[in-house]
Design a protein around this motif. Structure first.
Motif, PDB file in Angstrom:
ATOM      1  N   GLN A   6       0.825  -1.204   0.000  1.00 12.54           N
ATOM      2  CA  GLN A   6       0.000   0.000   0.000  1.00 12.54           C
ATOM      3  C   GLN A   6       0.864   1.260   0.000  1.00 12.54           C
ATOM      4  O   GLN A   6       1.899   1.310   0.668  1.00 12.54           O
ATOM      5  N   ASP A   8       0.584   5.811  -0.368  1.00 11.92           N
ATOM      6  CA  ASP A   8      -0.272   6.996  -0.400  1.00 11.92           C
ATOM      7  C   ASP A   8      -0.532   7.413  -1.843  1.00 11.92           C
ATOM      8  O   ASP A   8      -1.652   7.750  -2.211  1.00 11.92           O
ATOM      9  N   GLY A  94      -9.789   4.168  -3.323  1.00 10.40           N
ATOM     10  CA  GLY A  94      -8.457   4.243  -3.902  1.00 10.40           C
ATOM     11  C   GLY A  94      -8.375   3.448  -5.186  1.00 10.40           C
ATOM     12  O   GLY A  94      -9.383   3.193  -5.865  1.00 10.40           O
ATOM     13  N   ARG A 108      -3.941   5.274  -2.476  1.00 12.60           N
ATOM     14  CA  ARG A 108      -5.064   6.203  -2.277  1.00 12.60           C
ATOM     15  C   ARG A 108      -5.277   7.062  -3.509  1.00 12.60           C
ATOM     16  O   ARG A 108      -6.410   7.345  -3.905  1.00 12.60           O
ATOM     17  N   THR A 109      -4.189   7.521  -4.077  1.00 10.48           N
ATOM     18  CA  THR A 109      -4.260   8.377  -5.271  1.00 10.48           C
ATOM     19  C   THR A 109      -3.210   7.926  -6.276  1.00 10.48           C
ATOM     20  O   THR A 109      -2.236   7.237  -5.930  1.00 10.48           O
ATOM     21  N   HIS A 305      -5.486  14.498   0.658  1.00 12.42           N
ATOM     22  CA  HIS A 305      -5.300  13.466   1.684  1.00 12.42           C
ATOM     23  C   HIS A 305      -5.573  14.014   3.076  1.00 12.42           C
ATOM     24  O   HIS A 305      -5.928  13.262   3.989  1.00 12.42           O
TER      25      HIS A 305
END
Length: 307
Positions: A6, A8, A94, A108-109, A305
């Motif tokens: 994972q 960000d 996401g 997430r992005t 975020h």
């Protein structure tokens, strides 16, 4: 690597836009993955980056190496020399990013910083050897290196061809236009150019005569030879396969010229998917502009975020 690793933000592309965004996001303490295609970069023909303070004349490879030395010092940005094959929405929110080594990561992005693909003219002998040196796409990038030479502007639009008479005078006092046969308003454009001390040559370019990439003569398909030392040739461009795929699967919007549309925050039509650099603009392409867009996109991602 854990296929469910994972991040960000996943950044697709390791050029000026992607690496500047990675540095900014790192300083925001985001865990970032940069997926950089192992294929030769679009700017591989460039002999040096210009206009970026502190990096004047550095080769693209040197700029990348320097950027990663700085990023590695923070320890939050990961580099993978792999093509990003797909981006899909994750059920939990996401995105899932599928990489060319069969790994899938969650983020997430996502920031698209892929650049675009130049479509080189087929069958023009000598083009590859001269490209990036004396066949140039941008006078602001390498006009200095081609100053005080004889130029030709390759154009298929009469309004653009007409600019040969004066627009490039900062670099050359001798600029003509070369246009394909049958260009609209060719006779009128030729008359205007000749009145301004320039000229218009019509024909298909067949061969570029050069010495180790140093152009000296343009040969047309009918055998006509035109002595020119520099060609300003803006090539048609297309999006990389990933971007084209996302227009179909995620509804990623392109403008009428085929470039990715973004808002003032560099977000695309797909929430959470951002874009920066040459894939978003036809006329403002360059390392400095791309880097600025990458920094702006990183700011927008961070603040998104933080909500």
């Amino acid at each position: 690597m854990n296929p469910l690793a994972q991040y960000d933000t996943v950044i697709v592309g390791g050029g000026p836009a992607g690496l500047t965004a990675a540095l900014a996001l790192t300083r925001y303490r985001h865990r970032t993955l940069v997926a950089e295609s192992p294929a030769p970069p679009r700017n591989q023909a460039s002999r040096g980056v210009h206009g970026m303070i502190g990096l004047e004349g550095a080769t693209p490879a040197e700029v990348r190496a320097r950027a990663w030395a700085e990023l590695d010092g923070y320890g939050l940005a990961e580099r993978r020399d792999v093509t990003a094959e797909d981006v899909t929405r994750a059920e939990e929110g996401g995105f899932h990013v599928t990489l060319g080594d069969d790994a899938t990561v969650w983020s997430r992005t996502v920031l698209l910083a892929t650049g675009v693909l130049d479509i080189h003219p087929a069958g023009v002998e000598g083009f590859a050897e001269c490209w990036g040196r004396t066949v140039i796409h941008c006078p602001f990038c390498v006009g200095w290196e081609n100053a005080d030479r004889t130029w030709a502007l390759v154009a298929d639009d009469p309004d653009y061809a007409a600019t040969a008479a004066g627009k490039f005078g900062a670099w050359s006092a001798d600029v003509i236009a070369i246009a394909p046969p049958g260009m609209d308003r060719a006779a009128e454009t030729r008359q205007d150019l000749r009145a301004a001390g320039s000229d218009l040559i019509e024909g298909e370019i067949a061969r570029l005569h050069h010495r180790d990439g140093d152009l000296h003569t343009v040969e047309m398909a009918d055998g006509t030879r035109v002595e020119r030392q520099t060609l300003l040739w803006s090539l048609p461009q297309q999006q990389v396969p990933l971007v084209t795929r996302l227009t179909e699967t995620l509804g990623l919007a392109l403008d009428e010229d085929g470039f990715v549309t973004v808002g003032t925050d560099n977000q695309t039509s797909v929430p959470g998917l951002y874009a920066a650099g040459d894939l978003t603009t036809q006329w403002e392409q360059g390392a400095m502009t791309a880097a600025g867009a990458g920094a702006a996109a990183a700011d927008a991602i961070h603040f998104a975020h933080s909500r």
